[in-house]
Design an enzyme around this catalytic site. Structure first.
Site, mmCIF file in Angstrom:
data_model
loop_
_atom_site.group_PDB
_atom_site.id
_atom_site.type_symbol
_atom_site.label_atom_id
_atom_site.label_comp_id
_atom_site.label_asym_id
_atom_site.label_seq_id
_atom_site.Cartn_x
_atom_site.Cartn_y
_atom_site.Cartn_z
ATOM 1 N N ARG A 52 23.392 47.707 43.430
ATOM 2 C CA ARG A 52 22.254 46.877 43.827
ATOM 3 C C ARG A 52 21.877 47.152 45.278
ATOM 4 O O ARG A 52 20.719 47.119 45.656
ATOM 5 C CB ARG A 52 22.640 45.404 43.692
ATOM 6 C CG ARG A 52 22.024 44.779 42.470
ATOM 7 C CD ARG A 52 22.232 43.309 42.452
ATOM 8 N NE ARG A 52 23.516 42.954 43.034
ATOM 9 C CZ ARG A 52 24.117 41.804 42.841
ATOM 10 N NH1 ARG A 52 23.567 40.896 42.081
ATOM 11 N NH2 ARG A 52 25.278 41.532 43.407
ATOM 12 N N HIS A 180 44.375 50.813 33.416
ATOM 13 C CA HIS A 180 44.798 51.795 34.431
ATOM 14 C C HIS A 180 46.297 52.096 34.335
ATOM 15 O O HIS A 180 46.753 53.120 34.817
ATOM 16 C CB HIS A 180 44.360 51.373 35.840
ATOM 17 C CG HIS A 180 45.195 50.313 36.479
ATOM 18 N ND1 HIS A 180 45.002 48.972 36.250
ATOM 19 C CD2 HIS A 180 46.235 50.388 37.358
ATOM 20 C CE1 HIS A 180 45.879 48.278 36.960
ATOM 21 N NE2 HIS A 180 46.650 49.114 37.637
ATOM 22 N N LYS A 184 49.089 55.954 34.738
ATOM 23 C CA LYS A 184 50.234 56.126 35.646
ATOM 24 C C LYS A 184 51.168 57.199 35.104
ATOM 25 O O LYS A 184 51.419 57.267 33.902
ATOM 26 C CB LYS A 184 50.986 54.798 35.803
ATOM 27 C CG LYS A 184 50.183 53.734 36.549
ATOM 28 C CD LYS A 184 50.978 52.468 36.740
ATOM 29 C CE LYS A 184 50.128 51.339 37.282
ATOM 30 N NZ LYS A 184 50.201 51.123 38.702
ATOM 31 N N GLU A 218 54.807 41.080 41.110
ATOM 32 C CA GLU A 218 53.924 41.378 42.249
ATOM 33 C C GLU A 218 54.223 40.430 43.394
ATOM 34 O O GLU A 218 54.562 39.260 43.154
ATOM 35 C CB GLU A 218 52.466 41.197 41.838
ATOM 36 C CG GLU A 218 52.024 42.140 40.745
ATOM 37 C CD GLU A 218 50.537 42.020 40.505
ATOM 38 O OE1 GLU A 218 49.795 42.805 41.095
ATOM 39 O OE2 GLU A 218 50.120 41.135 39.746
ATOM 40 N N HIS A 242 48.055 45.367 30.237
ATOM 41 C CA HIS A 242 49.071 46.282 30.761
ATOM 42 C C HIS A 242 50.419 46.136 30.053
ATOM 43 O O HIS A 242 51.032 47.122 29.653
ATOM 44 C CB HIS A 242 49.268 46.071 32.262
ATOM 45 C CG HIS A 242 47.989 46.094 33.051
ATOM 46 N ND1 HIS A 242 46.954 46.958 32.777
ATOM 47 C CD2 HIS A 242 47.565 45.349 34.109
ATOM 48 C CE1 HIS A 242 45.974 46.753 33.643
ATOM 49 N NE2 HIS A 242 46.323 45.780 34.446
HETATM 50 C C1 BG6 Z 1 45.100 44.309 37.452
HETATM 51 C C2 BG6 Z 1 45.198 42.809 37.512
HETATM 52 O O1 BG6 Z 1 44.635 44.708 36.203
HETATM 53 O O2 BG6 Z 1 46.371 44.885 37.699
HETATM 54 C C3 BG6 Z 1 45.733 42.363 38.858
HETATM 55 O O3 BG6 Z 1 43.921 42.230 37.305
HETATM 56 C C4 BG6 Z 1 47.033 43.081 39.173
HETATM 57 O O4 BG6 Z 1 45.921 40.959 38.890
HETATM 58 C C5 BG6 Z 1 46.898 44.594 38.969
HETATM 59 O O5 BG6 Z 1 47.365 42.796 40.521
HETATM 60 C C6 BG6 Z 1 48.250 45.277 39.093
HETATM 61 O O6 BG6 Z 1 48.080 46.667 39.074
HETATM 62 P P1 BG6 Z 1 49.154 47.636 39.753
HETATM 63 O O7 BG6 Z 1 48.704 49.014 39.410
HETATM 64 O O8 BG6 Z 1 49.136 47.322 41.209
HETATM 65 O O9 BG6 Z 1 50.480 47.270 39.133
#
Ligand code: BG6
Length: 493
Positions: A52, A180, A184, A218, A242
């Site tokens: 945007r 994602h 990895k 985390e 994940h």
């Molecule tokens: C994301 C989540 O998909 O993955 C986040 O929305 C999380 O809350 C993150 O912090 C963790 O990814 P990674 O690669 O840092 O383990």
């Protein structure tokens, strides 16, 4: 999906919608630049940023340059950006503009001669209007593809709405759903470990494996994502995608080949075999927590509710005893846990083997354990029992020995530089450019994962509405430890 020869003759274009956004600057531009550095980008590839925000090309390019330099640091070679930045252009488009498609088409040029990958790095609420623009402007036809990323809904029903709106413009084979974690290195290595070796597979079942632990801990809190997070919580934010993807790769049957659908057929079977969790069982097989006041990452944390400024039942921690109801896994639980503001940033899988059937060494013979670590370092370690060297008046003494099975350890101490640790998006973008969707999540996987997660959400609403408070900076709620204690097991802390 494989690209046809006709698409191979077209000129490649990568369109990054949301090109000035946070994910783009932190991950996507650096990933593209590194693919370029390593010679993976077609020499003709053009990259168009759409957002945007109106920003002129020099200012935009400067922003990308700074973002790449910040993320890559010393691994960035002197000439990389000279090659990469000239590929870029930026156009300002607002998805509410009916001319969105026409304006992008004008920027793209002769569409029939192009092979375009669109990465929609925007809120999922914009997937529908953007896909409509692409379709009505004739920009979504094969071989063009679209990359989208979570949150793909917050339950099965809303995920279907999102998937339907994308499916209208792009068929399934041209829809690349990112998780994602699948990009990895060590997650990919799971497939090699399981299916390129004969030593593990005969033991990879309930007869030899006592249980599996999947931990994603985390240290961060919810930060500036609280608005999104409060509506999702740890179950939807992390487990639905994940953690369940890791479970799929750990538990799936060997596919008949390495093609995307063969792999994903096996993954979806795992998801469909997950034993439903109901209001009757939910307090026994799950733990819910929310961080309260405490101390994490060296800072005082006010607590989730205080950060939000109002009461909330959103969980920032979840632990689940998942059971896979099939012949391979019946009797071997998969314990999953993930949480925010925990003491360490660790992502690891523990495969805990059963004890030897009859120990001639008494209790000194500890069961074997395979630990697959994704974060902070990447490593695969097999613990085997070994004779302690030397003499002993009390007969043979045993000691556990950790064998590292990872490539990284081969470089330890030998002076060679280990391979650069790649951003997960590098591999995923490269695969999408090449039309390979094996590392992307198919629609039926997303939906099967939601179906199981929705069962837990409903059971919580009925029988476990409030999360337990744990102080920020500690290991989560007591209930997570009781979950394993009830089964006479402990977390690998
Ligand atoms: C994301 C989540 O998909 O993955 C986040 O929305 C999380 O809350 C993150 O912090 C963790 O990814 P990674 O690669 O840092 O383990």
């Amino acid at each position: 999906m494989t690209l046809s020869t006709s698409s191979a003759n077209r000129k490649p274009v990568f369109v990054l919608v949301g090109g000035t956004g946070d994910l783009a600057l932190r991950m996507l531009w650096p990933s593209l630049a590194m693919l370029d550095q390593d010679g993976f980008l077609d020499k003709d590839l053009r990259i168009i940023s759409v957002a945007r925000e109106a920003v002129d090309r020099p200012a935009f390019v400067e922003r990308v340059r700074a973002a790449v330099q910040k993320r890559i640091g010393a691994d960035l070679e002197a000439t990389t950006l000279d090659q990469f930045l000239p590929r870029l252009s930026h156009i300002a488009l607002d998805a509410s503009d009916p001319q969105w498609g026409a304006k992008l088409k004008a920027e793209l040029g002769e569409v029939e001669a192009l092979n375009v990958v669109y990465f929609l790095s925007v809120s999922p609420s914009l997937f529908k209007p953007i896909c409509e623009h692409l379709e009505s402007a004739g920009l979504s036809k094969a071989p063009n593809r679209v990359i989208i990323e979570k949150p793909l809904g917050r339950d099965l029903a809303s995920s279907k709405v999102i998937n339907d709106s994308v499916a209208h413009a792009f068929d399934e084979a041209r829809t690349f759903r990112i998780d994602h974690y699948l990009g990895k290195e060590t997650v990919q290595n799971l497939l090699a470990l399981r299916f390129a070796n004969t030593v593990f597979e005969p033991l990879w079942n309930a007869q030899s494996i006592d249980h599996v632990q999947v931990t994603v801990s985390e240290t961060v809190g919810t930060g500036d994502r609280l608005g999104y997070y409060d509506d999702y919580g740890a179950l939807r934010d992390m487990v639905q995608n994940h953690l369940l993807q890791l479970v799929c790769l750990l538990a799936m049957e060997p596919p008949s080949n390495f093609n995307a659908d063969a792999l994903r057929d096996e993954k979806v079977k795992v998801l469909r075999s997950l034993k439903p969790i109901t209001a009757d069982t939910v307090r026994d097989v799950t733990a819910r927590g929310q961080y309260g006041p405490g101390f994490a990452e060296g800072k005082q944390v006010a607590g989730y509710e205080a950060e939000k400024g109002s009461p909330s039942n959103t969980e920032t921690y979840v632990a689940i005893k998942a059971e896979i109801a099939n012949w391979r896994w019946a009797g071997t639980p998969f314990y999953l846990r993930t949480g925010k503001t925990l003491p360490s940033r660790t992502t690891e899988v523990v495969i805990q083997f059963r004890p030897v059937p009859h120990s001639i060494f008494g209790s000194a013979a500890q069961p074997n354990r395979l630990v697959i670590r994704l974060q902070p370092d990447e490593d695969i370690k097999l613990t085997v029992m070994n004779k302690a060297p030397g003499l002993s008046a009390d007969g043979m003494q045993l000691q556990p020995l950790d064998l590292s099975l990872s490539l990284q350890s081969a470089f330890d101490g030998n002076g060679d530089k280990p391979p650069r640790r790649r951003i997960a998006y590098e591999r995923l973008i490269l695969d999408a450019l090449n039309g390979n969707n094996a590392a992307f999540v198919r629609r039926d996987e997303v939906e099967a994962a939601w179906a199981w997660v929705d069962g837990i959400s409903a059971a919580w609403a009925e029988a476990y509405p409030k999360p337990q408070i744990y102080p920020a900076g500690t290991n989560g709620p007591m209930s997570a430890y009781m979950l394993l204690d009830r089964d006479h097991r402990v977390w690998n802390d």
